[in-house]
Scaffold this motif. Sequence first.
Motif, PDB file in Angstrom:
ATOM      1  N   VAL A   1       0.841  -1.200   0.000  1.00 16.22           N
ATOM      2  CA  VAL A   1       0.000   0.000   0.000  1.00 16.22           C
ATOM      3  C   VAL A   1       0.878   1.253   0.000  1.00 16.22           C
ATOM      4  O   VAL A   1       0.616   2.205  -0.749  1.00 16.22           O
ATOM      5  CB  VAL A   1      -0.958   0.000   1.216  1.00 16.22           C
ATOM      6  N   ASP A   2       1.914   1.260   0.817  1.00 15.22           N
ATOM      7  CA  ASP A   2       2.829   2.407   0.849  1.00 15.22           C
ATOM      8  C   ASP A   2       3.483   2.626  -0.514  1.00 15.22           C
ATOM      9  O   ASP A   2       3.583   3.757  -0.993  1.00 15.22           O
ATOM     10  CB  ASP A   2       3.905   2.216   1.914  1.00 15.22           C
TER      11      ASP A   2
ATOM     12  N   ALA B   1       0.959   4.059  -2.946  1.00 19.94           N
ATOM     13  CA  ALA B   1       0.694   5.472  -2.657  1.00 19.94           C
ATOM     14  C   ALA B   1       1.846   6.346  -3.149  1.00 19.94           C
ATOM     15  O   ALA B   1       1.615   7.416  -3.732  1.00 19.94           O
ATOM     16  CB  ALA B   1       0.485   5.670  -1.159  1.00 19.94           C
ATOM     17  N   ASN B   2       3.064   5.894  -2.944  1.00 20.25           N
ATOM     18  CA  ASN B   2       4.225   6.657  -3.424  1.00 20.25           C
ATOM     19  C   ASN B   2       4.228   6.753  -4.951  1.00 20.25           C
ATOM     20  O   ASN B   2       4.509   7.811  -5.514  1.00 20.25           O
ATOM     21  CB  ASN B   2       5.525   6.032  -2.927  1.00 20.25           C
TER      22      ASN B   2
ATOM     23  N   GLN C   1      -3.544  10.230   0.142  1.00 20.59           N
ATOM     24  CA  GLN C   1      -3.282   9.954   1.554  1.00 20.59           C
ATOM     25  C   GLN C   1      -4.497   9.315   2.226  1.00 20.59           C
ATOM     26  O   GLN C   1      -4.357   8.365   2.999  1.00 20.59           O
ATOM     27  CB  GLN C   1      -2.882  11.237   2.288  1.00 20.59           C
TER      28      GLN C   1
ATOM     29  N   ARG D   1      -4.733   5.740   1.056  1.00 23.94           N
ATOM     30  CA  ARG D   1      -3.676   4.963   1.705  1.00 23.94           C
ATOM     31  C   ARG D   1      -4.080   4.625   3.136  1.00 23.94           C
ATOM     32  O   ARG D   1      -3.976   3.476   3.572  1.00 23.94           O
ATOM     33  CB  ARG D   1      -2.366   5.748   1.697  1.00 23.94           C
ATOM     34  N   ASP D   2      -4.549   5.630   3.871  1.00 20.87           N
ATOM     35  CA  ASP D   2      -4.948   5.418   5.260  1.00 20.87           C
ATOM     36  C   ASP D   2      -6.092   4.414   5.372  1.00 20.87           C
ATOM     37  O   ASP D   2      -6.090   3.552   6.251  1.00 20.87           O
ATOM     38  CB  ASP D   2      -5.334   6.740   5.916  1.00 20.87           C
TER      39      ASP D   2
END
Length: 71
Positions: A37-38, A41-42, A57, A60-61
């Motif tokens: 997931v990180d 998102a990046n 964001q 992602r959260d």
Amino acid sequence: MAGLGTFGKIVMAAASNPKVRGALQSPKAKQLGGKAVDGAANLAQKAAKGKHQDKIQRARDEALKRLGGRP
């Protein structure tokens, strides 16, 4: 080659297996899911070139929350 419908049926059958469900709930699976997931998102932030950071964001959260990880 299997079609998308066939693939979906295979995934649903695997997801209903108690051993598969247990493996997906393991701390290692959650850790790997969080890293994925990180990374996604990046990648999305780079592709958006600074736009839509708040939406990325939030997504992602929410994904991390559903994985049982952070936020």
